[in-house]
Design a protein around this motif. Structure first.
Motif, PDB file in Angstrom:
ATOM      1  N   ASN A  18     -12.253 -23.285 -14.378  1.00 29.97           N
ATOM      2  CA  ASN A  18     -11.679 -24.438 -14.924  1.00 29.97           C
ATOM      3  C   ASN A  18     -12.035 -24.465 -16.420  1.00 29.97           C
ATOM      4  OD1 ASN A  18     -10.105 -24.960 -12.783  1.00 29.97           O
ATOM      5  ND2 ASN A  18     -11.448 -26.544 -11.919  1.00 29.97           N
TER       6      ASN A  18
ATOM      7  N   LYS B 199     -11.404 -27.100 -19.549  1.00 30.68           N
ATOM      8  CA  LYS B 199     -10.751 -28.515 -20.275  1.00 30.68           C
ATOM      9  C   LYS B 199      -9.949 -28.136 -21.528  1.00 30.68           C
ATOM     10  CE  LYS B 199     -14.337 -31.451 -18.022  1.00 30.68           C
ATOM     11  NZ  LYS B 199     -15.267 -32.406 -18.486  1.00 30.68           N
ATOM     12  N   SER B 200      -8.667 -28.859 -21.727  1.00 31.53           N
ATOM     13  CA  SER B 200      -8.097 -28.845 -22.739  1.00 31.53           C
ATOM     14  C   SER B 200      -8.570 -29.768 -23.887  1.00 31.53           C
ATOM     15  CB  SER B 200      -6.582 -29.111 -22.491  1.00 31.53           C
ATOM     16  OG  SER B 200      -6.431 -30.777 -22.087  1.00 31.53           O
TER      17      SER B 200
ATOM     18  N   GLN C 128       1.319 -23.310 -17.631  1.00 26.55           N
ATOM     19  CA  GLN C 128       0.685 -24.663 -17.646  1.00 26.55           C
ATOM     20  C   GLN C 128       1.213 -25.371 -16.625  1.00 26.55           C
ATOM     21  OE1 GLN C 128       1.727 -27.903 -18.827  1.00 26.55           O
ATOM     22  NE2 GLN C 128       0.038 -28.530 -17.773  1.00 26.55           N
TER      23      GLN C 128
ATOM     24  N   ASN D 222      -3.222 -30.270 -15.152  1.00 24.91           N
ATOM     25  CA  ASN D 222      -4.416 -29.282 -15.577  1.00 24.91           C
ATOM     26  C   ASN D 222      -3.919 -28.884 -16.696  1.00 24.91           C
ATOM     27  OD1 ASN D 222      -6.141 -27.450 -16.145  1.00 24.91           O
ATOM     28  ND2 ASN D 222      -6.704 -26.911 -14.010  1.00 24.91           N
ATOM     29  N   ASP D 223      -4.516 -29.033 -18.045  1.00 20.28           N
ATOM     30  CA  ASP D 223      -4.282 -28.671 -19.213  1.00 20.28           C
ATOM     31  C   ASP D 223      -4.409 -27.309 -19.309  1.00 20.28           C
ATOM     32  OD1 ASP D 223      -3.427 -31.164 -20.064  1.00 20.28           O
ATOM     33  OD2 ASP D 223      -5.338 -31.699 -20.746  1.00 20.28           O
ATOM     34  N   GLN D 224      -4.988 -26.479 -18.601  1.00 21.70           N
ATOM     35  CA  GLN D 224      -5.335 -25.093 -18.795  1.00 21.70           C
ATOM     36  C   GLN D 224      -4.115 -24.219 -18.501  1.00 21.70           C
ATOM     37  OE1 GLN D 224      -8.379 -23.781 -16.012  1.00 21.70           O
ATOM     38  NE2 GLN D 224      -7.960 -21.504 -16.238  1.00 21.70           N
TER      39      GLN D 224
END
Length: 476
Positions: free
Chosen positions: A18, A20-21, A462, A466-468
């Motif tokens: 993971n 983070k954005s 996307q 989740n911003d990933q």
């Protein structure tokens, strides 16, 4: 001559981490590039031998099967049993029990006296004999280099050396089953593998067994149940599939010289056997069905082949293309995706010639893929490579309509259309120019035209919560 299953390949990959954005749009680029590094391709070009068991073969030389010691009872009109009613499981406790019994003598009668009291039913005794032999007798790879007349395939010789070839396995099983109160026969015939020449092999190259349980007959192959050969070394790997294998499945790889031992209501000819696709145990375990290409050999007239299979929801499919020397081609020459329960396997051929296409399957929760189907393909025209698929493409149930070619025309608009279930956004990124184009949601697809500048092109998605961004595809 083959006496073991052809190829088995394993792919391993680590799940993406993971990341983070960041709130800034301009920092999105940095985030994406980090994702691209984290999301390694499912079919990496740099998989090492430490991470996979590449191609597994068990091969005997032509005319290698010694027949002088193969003595078996003649059975008239054997009646096939139903493997589904046997009170056994794939990981039966008898298998572990057999593995723990380290008998070091050379007498079948002594071994039978040890094993017989441990099972109260005929099915249990038959399975116990199979499990003991396959977990204590190794395949004799060096025998391939020796004169077959030097081999001691008697039960005493096999128990003394703890290694043998197919005839020795079959002899030992027949004798041990008999000593345990069962009726068993040796079945001679043909087994498919890498060196099996379709329509050209006239000599018997393999031996396996039939065993009578509660009045009906079942087929088993202790040789294939014991393991396989990798890089000229025997690798022991107990396989319960080859005990009481359903006859309508075993016929794809084993053709008995006496047709009655097909144990099938419809008897197949040798010519029909030669044309069967090469199906391995995982094909049946994963409940796959061929929707196209029912023959082993196919011809590609336009540089590509497309094979369709029906697959359960929890089964993933992969593919690998090999040239006529057995060398693996770049993964961009295969493209696999699912549409509902249908798996579509495409192969493209870099030049005119002979190829092998191997299709693998695995359950979604498993780490490794196993060979399920193999085809021989003759390409009469070259084709174009496909875009590179990343692991998240299959994990996210994506489906690509277009473009299906790895190389995109420079300074021209390419139209993208793909389905990514549950995605919020799908973007096309030029890693060299930092150009980002967001595709437009349309019905169940994401669509859009993108002017392609020189550089590596990435498609990423996307998802909610989740911003990933997850990398799906890679183009040139």
């Amino acid at each position: 001559m083959a006496t073991g299953k052809g190829y088995r390949q394993t792919y391993r990959r680590k799940p993406p981490k993971n990341k983070k954005s960041f709130p800034s749009v301009w920092l999105l680029l940095g985030m994406l590039f980090g994702v691209f590094l984290l999301n390694k391709p499912l079919f990496s070009r740099f998989i090492s031998n430490d991470n996979l068991t590449a191609f597994t073969t068990t091969v005997l030389e032509k005319n290698f099967l010694p027949t002088s010691v193969v003595l078996t009872e003649r059975i008239s009109n054997p009646v096939a049993g139903n493997p589904k009613i046997l009170p056994l499981t794939e990981s039966d406790p008898l298998d572990k029990l057999a593995a723990s019994l380290d008998y070091r003598g050379s007498s079948v009668e002594e071994l039978a006296k040890i094993l017989t009291p441990l099972a109260s039913t005929e099915s249990g005794k038959a399975r116990l004999a199979y499990a003991w032999i396959t977990q204590h007798i190794a395949y004799d790879v060096e025998a391939l280099k020796r004169d077959r007349r030097e081999l001691d395939l008697s039960t005493t010789g096999v128990l003394t050396s703890r290694m043998t070839i197919c005839s020795g396995y079959a002899n030992l099983y027949q004798s041990l089953a008999k000593a345990m109160g069962l009726k068993s026969v040796i079945v001679e015939g043909y087994a498919k593998g890498p060196s099996y020449l379709v329509g050209q092999d006239q000599d018997i190259n393999h031996a396996w067994n039939g065993v009578k349980i509660d009045g009906t007959w079942y087929l088993l192959d202790a040789t294939w149940g014991a393991g396989a050969i990798e890089n000229d070394q025997f690798v022991a790997k107990f396989n319960p599939y080859y005990f009481a294998t359903p006859p309508d499945q075993l016929i794809y790889s084993h053709f008995p010289a006496e047709s009655q031992w097909q144990l099938l209501p419809t008897v197949y000819t040798r010519a029909a056997f030669d044309q069967f696709p090469d199906l391995s145990a995982p094909f049946f375990r994963d409940r796959l069905q061929l929707l196209s290409h029912q023959d082993n050999r196919t011809i590609s007239a336009n540089g590509q082949s497309e094979i369709r299979l029906n697959t359960p929801d929890n089964i993933l499919i992969a593919a690998q293309l090999l040239d006529k020397t057995g060398s693996k081609l770049d993964q961009s020459y295969t493209f696999v995706q699912k549409q509902g329960q249908q798996a579509i396997v495409r192969a493209s051929f870099p030049s005119v010639g002979e190829y092998e296409l191997i299709i693998f399957s695995k359950k979604r929760e498993e780490e490794t893929y196993h060979q399920a189907v193999k085809y021989d393909i003759k390409a009469v025209a070259p084709g174009e490579a496909f875009p590179l698929i990343y692991g998240s493409f299959a994990d996210k149930n994506a489906y690509l309509e277009t473009p299906l070619t790895k190389s995109l025309p420079v300074n021209q608009a390419s139209y993208f259309q793909l389905k990514v279930n549950g995605a919020n956004k799908v973007i096309v990124v030029n890693q060299d120019t930092n150009q980002i184009t967001e595709l437009t949601p349309s019905s169940s697809f994401f669509i859009g035209s993108v002017v392609i500048n020189p550089g590596k092109i990435i498609v990423a998605a996307q998802f909610p919560g989740n911003d990933q961004y997850w990398t799906l595809l890679e183009y040139n």
